[in-house]
Design an enzyme around this catalytic site. Structure first.
Site, PDB file in Angstrom:
ATOM      1  N   HIS A   9     -18.015 -20.300  20.144  1.00 18.13           N
ATOM      2  CA  HIS A   9     -18.696 -19.810  18.942  1.00 18.13           C
ATOM      3  C   HIS A   9     -17.982 -18.650  18.276  1.00 18.13           C
ATOM      4  O   HIS A   9     -18.544 -18.039  17.370  1.00 18.13           O
ATOM      5  CB  HIS A   9     -20.121 -19.358  19.276  1.00 18.13           C
ATOM      6  CG  HIS A   9     -21.017 -20.451  19.730  1.00 18.13           C
ATOM      7  ND1 HIS A   9     -21.857 -21.138  18.882  1.00 18.13           N
ATOM      8  CD2 HIS A   9     -21.196 -20.995  20.947  1.00 18.13           C
ATOM      9  CE1 HIS A   9     -22.531 -22.043  19.563  1.00 18.13           C
ATOM     10  NE2 HIS A   9     -22.141 -21.976  20.827  1.00 18.13           N
TER      11      HIS A   9
ATOM     12  N   LYS B 224     -28.470 -11.181   8.259  1.00 16.20           N
ATOM     13  CA  LYS B 224     -27.726 -11.633   9.433  1.00 16.20           C
ATOM     14  C   LYS B 224     -27.461 -10.394  10.274  1.00 16.20           C
ATOM     15  O   LYS B 224     -27.709  -9.278   9.829  1.00 16.20           O
ATOM     16  CB  LYS B 224     -26.412 -12.316   9.039  1.00 16.20           C
ATOM     17  CG  LYS B 224     -25.566 -11.492   8.049  1.00 16.20           C
ATOM     18  CD  LYS B 224     -24.285 -12.219   7.652  1.00 16.20           C
ATOM     19  CE  LYS B 224     -24.497 -13.276   6.565  1.00 16.20           C
ATOM     20  NZ  LYS B 224     -24.089 -14.604   6.958  1.00 16.20           N
ATOM     21  N   ARG B 225     -26.966 -10.574  11.514  1.00 16.49           N
ATOM     22  CA  ARG B 225     -26.616  -9.407  12.301  1.00 16.49           C
ATOM     23  C   ARG B 225     -25.643  -8.516  11.514  1.00 16.49           C
ATOM     24  O   ARG B 225     -24.848  -9.019  10.714  1.00 16.49           O
ATOM     25  CB  ARG B 225     -25.971  -9.845  13.635  1.00 16.49           C
ATOM     26  CG  ARG B 225     -26.957 -10.434  14.629  1.00 16.49           C
ATOM     27  CD  ARG B 225     -27.999  -9.418  15.041  1.00 16.49           C
ATOM     28  NE  ARG B 225     -27.417  -8.383  15.852  1.00 16.49           N
ATOM     29  CZ  ARG B 225     -27.632  -8.208  17.153  1.00 16.49           C
ATOM     30  NH1 ARG B 225     -28.472  -9.000  17.783  1.00 16.49           N
ATOM     31  NH2 ARG B 225     -27.054  -7.235  17.824  1.00 16.49           N
TER      32      ARG B 225
ATOM     33  N   LYS C 290     -18.817  -9.308   8.828  1.00 14.52           N
ATOM     34  CA  LYS C 290     -19.757  -9.958   7.908  1.00 14.52           C
ATOM     35  C   LYS C 290     -19.842  -9.204   6.569  1.00 14.52           C
ATOM     36  O   LYS C 290     -20.420  -9.690   5.619  1.00 14.52           O
ATOM     37  CB  LYS C 290     -21.134 -10.083   8.562  1.00 14.52           C
ATOM     38  CG  LYS C 290     -21.158 -11.009   9.798  1.00 14.52           C
ATOM     39  CD  LYS C 290     -22.539 -11.004  10.448  1.00 14.52           C
ATOM     40  CE  LYS C 290     -22.583 -11.737  11.782  1.00 14.52           C
ATOM     41  NZ  LYS C 290     -22.667 -13.208  11.638  1.00 14.52           N
TER      42      LYS C 290
ATOM     43  N   THR D  52     -25.158 -20.185  10.149  1.00 11.67           N
ATOM     44  CA  THR D  52     -26.238 -21.181  10.051  1.00 11.67           C
ATOM     45  C   THR D  52     -27.266 -20.698   9.040  1.00 11.67           C
ATOM     46  O   THR D  52     -27.971 -21.514   8.438  1.00 11.67           O
ATOM     47  CB  THR D  52     -26.916 -21.403  11.423  1.00 11.67           C
ATOM     48  OG1 THR D  52     -27.127 -20.140  12.051  1.00 11.67           O
ATOM     49  CG2 THR D  52     -26.045 -22.277  12.310  1.00 11.67           C
TER      50      THR D  52
ATOM     51  N   LYS E 239     -29.633 -22.555   5.937  1.00  7.67           N
ATOM     52  CA  LYS E 239     -31.075 -22.355   5.695  1.00  7.67           C
ATOM     53  C   LYS E 239     -31.322 -21.960   4.246  1.00  7.67           C
ATOM     54  O   LYS E 239     -32.265 -22.445   3.613  1.00  7.67           O
ATOM     55  CB  LYS E 239     -31.625 -21.283   6.646  1.00  7.67           C
ATOM     56  CG  LYS E 239     -31.562 -21.704   8.113  1.00  7.67           C
ATOM     57  CD  LYS E 239     -31.744 -20.521   9.077  1.00  7.67           C
ATOM     58  CE  LYS E 239     -31.243 -20.906  10.472  1.00  7.67           C
ATOM     59  NZ  LYS E 239     -31.146 -19.741  11.384  1.00  7.67           N
TER      60      LYS E 239
END
Ligand code: 475
Length: 830
Positions: free
Chosen positions: A374, A565-566, A571, A673, A677
């Site tokens: 991952h 998100k985290r 990110k 992911t 969504k």
């Protein structure tokens, strides 16, 4: 009161209305019975939690027929069982999902209404089991939903953490962590199985001995033994008649173990041993990358893997009298390297405990196991210092040496003289301090290795697992991630679900390619207005929650621009901050500037020890305070940090988003992911060519996706050419202004020190290339702002996003795992 109402069996079913009427009646009776007999509460004293518990038990009862049937299939030697090993299962609240999957949402609502209760209130009563950090844990949960929906016999194996991921509070703009006491009010969904327990050894040493047949064998003499107790949670498929099993292990002390200390009267040390045992499953590690050298973490991994494999061996031996055919009973998937000790543990069980020859055991092990990677981030690749590993798992270290010796011998045979290659492939890292490399262990012990999006799999083959790919290309597969449309659409977005179903029927819930049937309606006026109305209602609901949780008033007519998100530097939440500051400055320079009103919604937890991530949260809040209260802005920009982002909150956020921010540095996000969504719920994406964004854009069409930024290849070229962020800082005026303001204390009441570490990092290193991507991002956001003003075109794009999301259903992903990796099939319809 009578005893607990019998669950109506399928034989009772008559005509539809009758069935429905009787479902409501039976539910009503069951809820009342559980309130009385299980909760021991008279109606007059029942709390909201009592009602929630009574309803939950009534729902669980309705899962039992299918569940017991599925459990009996475990004994059927014809059926291969998928065993999903994961240190995390981020299931989210069970009640709503089970009502959807059992098809009894409306009967439950009616039954409760007749009892004077509001279903929505009871749904909010459930404390979600946060047994995961983020993407990887949530993926495991989506996959269980799809396995049960597709009627594949499956067991999810993991740890029953007493405390899951911490609850996040924001105090003075900073993240504060609170322990997640999710079991405080009881957990009606789990069933403890005190008879399903296994002993797990820890530490000590090994001894060689000769068995009665004259063979030299190894005995592991541990210095501690703990016990794992099974806690089972049913996982209902969507109207599939199959309910699979989530089996989580709780650690306890063994009564039988002969504590020497206790015998000599050292009561305190005996109690210490008990405390150690109970500590193993106490708390989820809240990091989304490993901290090396945490003995307890290795203990957790080994604990749940050992219990799970022992359980599989027991189940297999109910079917057959030899373990030779183990691989026909179980396909075991390793969710990242966290369970990769399974390679050595299965070998140990076969060789030490069941007297297998090495080669036969090895063949079974590899045929059983498969590994999903991952992450490509080098710092996230698990490795254990050798001395630590040896002190906890002495026998496994010996086994790993033997696996490695044989593996490297094979390598040397084919690539004679290439010692560099052997050193790079070795399970043991010998450069300096020695480590066990868990990704290597998982790769050597598996018959399939997969990445989680097409780009990620390609990069995996070119980078972290390059040498493995070169010697064994046939082991590599891609399985692009997916999400379940049951939780992420039917449950969380009932408005859109209804609208879609009115037009194209409900087949899309299990066959989301049918969403393509929406395409003929993209330009349809009536459909478009209905579509806009649903989005607007979802935004109003979220606006209400934002007001309640943060006190901030936001306008549902503004563009809801969401980044949840985290929190991680790769990110790039701080790139979003630079964008907001840029818009703010445009307004400050020209208060009449024509800016599209936006509400920026951030959400996500930072690992408690990740300083920079926590500083980013503080920056979002500090910048938000300035922007939100500036009269020149006049409410055109609103910044919200939505606290405690989790599954429950996600269910409110995704349906209310207009714009989905997927802005990681290309090559860093394995898949994502959340991106799926959002799109499934009609948000448009602004994103880089990273992870599954690439495939989302392919599916929805480039014209319906806001693409910006460097590609993964450009990122690596730029870096190898010696990237200098100051060059961008020097050239881009708006960028420089924004950074100078952060550094100058504009968002920290004049304190120039507060955000200095962040600014320094950006100007001197900028590992994630924010500065290089800044202008492209800003320009792309300008296109977004313009596009949002064309309501009709925006709505068309939104509809097309939903219509073309079929590929990203976890059902598709699970079908691929079943056929390409597991060789598992669905149960026949009964
Ligand atoms: C990726 N979590 C996403 C998602 O495939 C991807 C790591 C160590 C310890 C505990 N948790 C972790 C992860 O590595 C993780 O969540 N990875 C994510 O997996 C599912 O979509 O890109 O970052």
């Amino acid at each position: 009161q009578k005893s607990v109402a019998a669950v109506p069996s399928p034989a009772d079913e008559g005509r539809e209305e009758f069935r429905r009427g009787s479902a409501v009646d039976a539910l009503t009776r069951a809820i009342l019975d559980h309130l009385y007999f299980t909760q021991a509460r008279p109606l007059t004293l029942a709390t909201r939690n009592d009602w929630y518990m009574a309803l939950a038990y009534a729902v669980r009862d309705r899962m039992l027929d299918d569940w017991l049937k599925s459990l009996s299939h475990l004994r059927n030697r014809e059926l291969k069982i998928v065993s999903y090993l994961s240190a995390e299962f981020l299931m989210g609240p069970h009640l709503g999902n089970n009502l959807v999957n059992l098809g009894i949402m409306e009967p439950a609502r009616e039954a409760l209404a007749a009892l004077g209760q509001d279903l929505d209130e009871l749904l909010r009563q459930e404390e979600e089991p946060g047994l995961g950090n983020g993407g990887l844990g949530r993926l495991a949960a989506c996959y269980l939903d799809s396995l049960a929906t597709l009627r594949v016999p499956a067991i999810g194996y993991g740890i029953r953490y007493e405390f899951g991921i911490f609850d996040q509070e924001i105090r003075d703009g900073w993240q504060a962590e609170k322990t997640d006491k999710w079991l405080r009010l009881g957990n009606p969904w789990e069933i403890c199985r005190p008879e399903i327990t296994y002993e797990v050894k820890v530490g000590g040493h090994t001894e060689r001995f000769t068995d009665e047949k004259g063979c030299v064998r190894v005995r592991w003499v541990p210095n501690k033994v703990v016990k794992g107790v099974a806690y089972d949670t049913p996982v209902a498929g969507y109207r599939s008649g199959v309910t699979d099993l989530l089996r989580l292990w709780k650690s306890e002390a063994v009564e039988s173990f002969d504590f020497q200390a206790f015998n000599v009267g050292d009561y305190y040390r005996a109690v210490e041993a008990k405390i150690f045992s109970e500590t193993i499953s106490k708390v989820l590690y809240p990091n989304d990358e490993p901290e090396i050298g945490k003995a307890l973490r290795l203990g957790q991994q080994y604990f749940f893997v050992s219990c799970s494999l022992q359980d599989m061996v027991r189940i297999h031996l109910l079917r057959e009298n030899s373990l030779d055919t183990f691989a026909a009973s179980f396909a075991v998937q390793l969710n990242d390297t966290h369970p990769s000790i399974a390679v050595a543990e299965l070998m140990r069980l076969l060789v030490d405990e069941h007297q297998f020859e090495w080669d036969a055991a090895w063949q079974i092990t590899r045929a059983t196991l498969a590994y999903t990677n991952h992450t490509l981030l080098p710092e996230a690749l698990e490795k254990w210092p050798l001395p630590l590993f040896a002190s906890i798992l002495p026998r496994h270290l010996e086994i790993i040496y033997e696996i490695n010796r044989r593996f490297l011998d094979e390598v040397r045979l084919v690539h004679q003289g290439d010692d560099q290659l052997a050193a790079r492939l070795s399970i043991i890292d010998e450069n300096g301090e020695r480590y066990v490399r868990m990704a290597h262990l998982a790769s050597v012990g598996s018959h399939a290795i997969n990445g989680v999006a097409a780009l990620h799999t390609e990069l995996l083959k070119q980078t972290v697992l390059k040498d493995f790919y070169e010697i064994h290309p046939e082991l590599f597969r891609n399985v692009t991630n997916g999400v379940t449309p049951r939780r992420w659409m039917v449950l969380s977005n009932p408005g859109l679900t209804r609208l879609i179903t009115e037009r194209i029927g409900d087949g899309w819930v299990t066959n989301p390619d049918e969403l393509r049937g929406l395409e003929p309606f993209v330009a349809d006026q009536t459909f478009q207005s209905a579509w806009q109305k649903v989005k607007r209602e979802n935004k109003s609901v979220l606006a209400g929650v934002i007001k309640a949780r943060t006190g901030i008033v936001v306008d549902p007519a503004s563009l809801f621009d969401v980044l949840v998100k985290r929190i991680h530097e790769y990110k790039r939440q701080h790139l979003k901050v630079l964008h907001i500051i840029t818009l703010y400055n445009r307004i400050k320079h020209d208060p009449q500037a024509d800016v599209t009103p936006r509400t920026f919604i951030f959400g996500g937890k930072a690992a408690p020890g990740y300083f920079m991530a926590k500083l980013i949260i503080k920056l979002v809040n500090s910048m938000g305070e300035v922007v939100n209260s500036d009269p020149d802005v006049a409410d055109r920009l609103k910044v919200v940090f939505f606290p405690d982002f989790n599954v429950t909150n996600g269910q409110m956020v995704y349906p209310a988003a207009d714009l989905s921010e997927q802005i990681s540095t290309a090559g860093k996000e394995a898949s994502g992911t959340g991106n799926m969504k959002f799109s499934l719920n009609g948000a448009l994406t602004i994103g880089t060519l990273d992870g599954a964004n690439v495939e989302i854009r392919e599916e929805v069409g480039a014209e319906n996706f806001f693409l910006f930024g460097l590609t993964a290849a450009e990122v690596s070229d730029l870096k190898s050419g010696g990237y200098d962020p100051r060059k961008w800082y020097g050239e881009k005026t708006e960028l420089r202004e924004a950074i100078d303001q952060i550094a100058g204390g504009l968002f920290s009441h004049g304190d120039r020190g507060l955000f200095q570490p962040l600014v320094e990092h950006l100007l001197n290193r900028d590992d994630y290339l924010l500065l290089a991507d800044y202008q492209a991002y800003i320009d792309c956001q300008d296109r977004v702002s313009a596009a949002f003003r064309d309501r009709k075109r925006w709505t068309e794009m939104s509809i097309l996003n939903v219509a073309r999301m079929g590929k990203f259903s976890s059902d598709r992903a699970i079908r691929e795992y079943c056929s390409d990796i597991w060789q598992a099939s669905p149960l026949p319809q009964d």
